[in-house]
Design a protein around this motif. Structure first.
Motif, short mmCIF file in Angstrom:
data_model
loop_
_atom_site.label_atom_id
_atom_site.label_comp_id
_atom_site.label_asym_id
_atom_site.label_seq_id
_atom_site.Cartn_x
_atom_site.Cartn_y
_atom_site.Cartn_z
N GLU A 116 25.66 20.77 -23.77
CA GLU A 116 26.31 19.46 -23.58
C GLU A 116 27.72 19.46 -24.19
OE1 GLU A 116 24.05 16.03 -24.83
OE2 GLU A 116 25.77 14.70 -24.54
N VAL A 172 28.82 14.74 -17.43
CA VAL A 172 27.55 15.32 -17.87
C VAL A 172 26.41 14.31 -17.71
CG1 VAL A 172 26.31 16.33 -19.83
CG2 VAL A 172 28.78 16.75 -19.54
N ASN A 182 22.51 14.06 -18.82
CA ASN A 182 21.33 14.61 -19.50
C ASN A 182 20.10 13.95 -18.92
OD1 ASN A 182 22.56 16.39 -21.45
ND2 ASN A 182 23.39 14.54 -22.39
#
Ligand code: CP
Length: 295
Positions: free
Chosen positions: A51, A61, A63
């Motif tokens: 990350e 990004v 997650n």
């Protein structure tokens, strides 16, 4: 991967490491790209450093949260991944308990897939950061004697490190109980030891592994106490090597089992260097898959 491809990633990692020394630790290499971290198994180091690496390269990004996803309603890995790609994911970083899961995605999807650890099979980003750390300190991998100790049978870290260190010209030894060392490693040219004291003679690098209890069916050794007595690395055992040996561990450490606390925190320990280098190496991996600079 060939030795040239591995070396290309290690060289690229050196440039990426320089980025992390700047006041503004960010470059626009992946600006506009969406990277998804798809972790089906727990992780501290790999997940966090991927990350950080993605953000240092300016990627968007995501997650992916497994427990909040429709996987709990029965959606398959492939359908889930196809949906993420439909939303624009150009890179998927996947950790999965099933050996080969990243290969299934790589075969079925047009996005780049990075293996962040699959079952007992491979953990390439770990091996690359281990190679980078050793090369940075020792200067060259060729000719070094590298000993990997513990649960070789279930360790994806061992699988990828054996490949990487052999490719770059090191002598690779493994040590552990016979139940945890697969017979085929000798076919790769690895030297097998069942006695840790003998295995430590003359080594430049000793890499200790965690026992992968989550992947064992039991009965691999009588007790943790006995395992630690025969295969744990202590200050006393470290004296069997010369002073320049590097002590490595991919983490998480089980202190007092495979490694005493004294050794984990000793001067020879480069465990936190491995962790720090993980960011640069994962930046390099993201860079080469995104730009196609390996092919
Ligand atoms: N070395 C490693 O893979 O650690 P994590 O499981 O915490 O990511």
């Amino acid at each position: 991967m060939s030795s040239e491809e591995i070396t290309h990633i290690l060289d690229t990692s050196e440039s990426m490491k320089e980025v992390s020394t700047r006041d503004v630790k960010k470059v626009p290499v992946l600006r506009g790209a969406t990277v998804v971290n798809l972790f089906f198994e727990p992780s501290t180091r790999t997940r966090s450093s991927f990350e950080i690496a993605e953000k240092r390269l300016s990627a968007d990004v995501l997650n992916f949260s497994l427990s909040q996803s429709s996987i709990v309603k029965g959606e398959t890995l492939l359908d889930t991944s196809r949906n993420l790609v439909a939303m624009g994911a150009s890179v998927i970083v996947i950790r999965h308990s099933m050996s080969g899961a990243p290969w299934v995605l790589a075969r079925e999807l047009n996005s780049s897939i990075i293996n962040a650890g699959d079952g007992s099979h491979e953990h390439p980003s770990q091996a690359l950061l281990d190679l980078f750390t050793v090369r940075e300190i020792k200067g060259d991998i060729r000719g070094l004697k590298v000993l990997i100790v513990g649960d070789i049978l279930h360790s994806r870290v061992a699988g990828s490190n054996i490949w990487g260190f052999l490719k770059l010209g090191a002598e690779v030894r493994v040590a552990g109980p016979p139940t945890m060392i697969p017979s085929y490693v000798e076919d790769f040219g690895v030297k097998v030891f069942y006695n840790l004291d003998e295995a430590l003679d003359g080594v430049d690098v000793v890499m200790m592994l965690r026992i992968q209890r989550e992947r064992q069916e039991g009965g691999m050794f009588p007790s943790l106490r006995e395992y630690s007595k025969f295969y744990g690395l202590t200050q006393e055992r470290l004296k069997l090597t010369d002073g320049d040996v590097l002590v490595m561990h991919p983490g998480p450490i089980n202190r007092g089992v495979e490694l005493s606390s004294e050794v984990a925190d000793a001067n020879q320990s480069v465990i936190l260097d491995q962790v720090a280098n993980g960011i640069a190496v994962r930046m390099a991996m993201l860079y080469v898959v995104s730009t196609g600079s390996l092919s």
